[in-house]
Design an enzyme around this catalytic site. Sequence first.
Site, PDB file in Angstrom:
ATOM      1  N   ARG A  47     -18.275 -23.879  13.783  1.00  0.00           N
ATOM      2  CA  ARG A  47     -17.112 -24.419  14.523  1.00  0.00           C
ATOM      3  C   ARG A  47     -17.112 -24.028  16.010  1.00  0.00           C
ATOM      4  O   ARG A  47     -16.064 -23.851  16.617  1.00  0.00           O
ATOM      5  CB  ARG A  47     -15.786 -23.983  13.887  1.00  0.00           C
ATOM      6  CG  ARG A  47     -15.586 -24.420  12.446  1.00  0.00           C
ATOM      7  CD  ARG A  47     -15.497 -25.921  12.277  1.00  0.00           C
ATOM      8  NE  ARG A  47     -15.469 -26.258  10.863  1.00  0.00           N
ATOM      9  CZ  ARG A  47     -16.541 -26.521  10.127  1.00  0.00           C
ATOM     10  NH1 ARG A  47     -17.745 -26.491  10.686  1.00  0.00           N
ATOM     11  NH2 ARG A  47     -16.440 -26.820   8.849  1.00  0.00           N
ATOM     12  N   SER A  49      -8.067 -28.754   8.618  1.00  0.00           N
ATOM     13  CA  SER A  49      -8.031 -27.312   8.343  1.00  0.00           C
ATOM     14  C   SER A  49      -7.513 -26.562   9.563  1.00  0.00           C
ATOM     15  O   SER A  49      -7.943 -26.836  10.679  1.00  0.00           O
ATOM     16  CB  SER A  49      -9.432 -26.802   8.011  1.00  0.00           C
ATOM     17  OG  SER A  49      -9.897 -27.397   6.829  1.00  0.00           O
ATOM     18  N   GLU A  59      -9.074 -23.004  13.946  1.00  0.00           N
ATOM     19  CA  GLU A  59     -10.150 -23.906  14.358  1.00  0.00           C
ATOM     20  C   GLU A  59      -9.837 -24.504  15.717  1.00  0.00           C
ATOM     21  O   GLU A  59     -10.698 -25.051  16.357  1.00  0.00           O
ATOM     22  CB  GLU A  59     -10.327 -25.035  13.331  1.00  0.00           C
ATOM     23  CG  GLU A  59     -11.113 -24.612  12.127  1.00  0.00           C
ATOM     24  CD  GLU A  59     -11.593 -25.795  11.295  1.00  0.00           C
ATOM     25  OE1 GLU A  59     -11.406 -26.951  11.714  1.00  0.00           O
ATOM     26  OE2 GLU A  59     -12.169 -25.561  10.222  1.00  0.00           O
TER      27      GLU A  59
END
Length: 286
Positions: A165, A216, A286
């Site tokens: 990520r 998410s 994230e």
Amino acid sequence: MNSVELKKNISLSNFTTWRIGGPAEWMAQPKNNEEIKYLINWINKKKISCNIIGAGSNLLINDKGVKGLSLCMRQLKGVQINKKTGIVEVLSGEMLPTLARKAAANGLHGLEWAVGIPGTIGGAVVMNAGAQGDCISNYLESITTLSLNGEFKLIKANDLNFEYRYSLLQEEQLIVISARLKLEAGHEEAKIRQITNENFNHRLTTQPYQDKTCGSVFKNPEPLKAGKLIEELGLKGFRFGGAEISKTHANFIINANQASSYDVRELIKHIQKKVFNSYGILLETE
């Protein structure tokens, strides 16, 4: 004559999947490189800041709004696929699910996992989006970027320092214009389509796909899963203001009832505190 439209005080809530966010001081949605260059010249003349938005998934915008120009890239679309070589040239506003389906229709293997991710290819490259143990950096050859000085640059994937990520693009203010991917050619289209559809249906049943979420919220503290840690603490369905931890999947926060950015931020902090107190793990967003 330049046709790009500059708008003032446009609510950014319509440009995020959470449907949260205050007004943009200025807003533009360029459709080609000429319009983007015009806008870069314009912000430099005005000496104002520039914020780049893709599909607005994985993005929480303050209710107070955003100064400067909010540059939404989702109109910059186009895909060229070479069925024989597996080379895909794609403009940064193209949506990942659309690209995944186009690849499948051409018998190209590599993006089956991407069908349920509601982001643009530009955003996917910046955050190294992924699912099911795969990610975009595994298929990226290079990107073309535009700096805020108006310079185009080709950057090889190896120079983007990809991690889970993460990419170097998170540190630098560069606009992703296009990406070049290398997928695996020569597969049966029906088989790739089937896997792609199965992945999509799996997402529909295991995630709150129809709700207003950002996908998410937290990175997985590998090898553990953030959603499982949150669920084990009995936090599914917990609310702060209009924001709620999804009952379907605990790593999703839903805008359940006109949630503000403050509601979401407070709920994130609450989850982080609970997980840290119980497991000694600080969850990163994230």
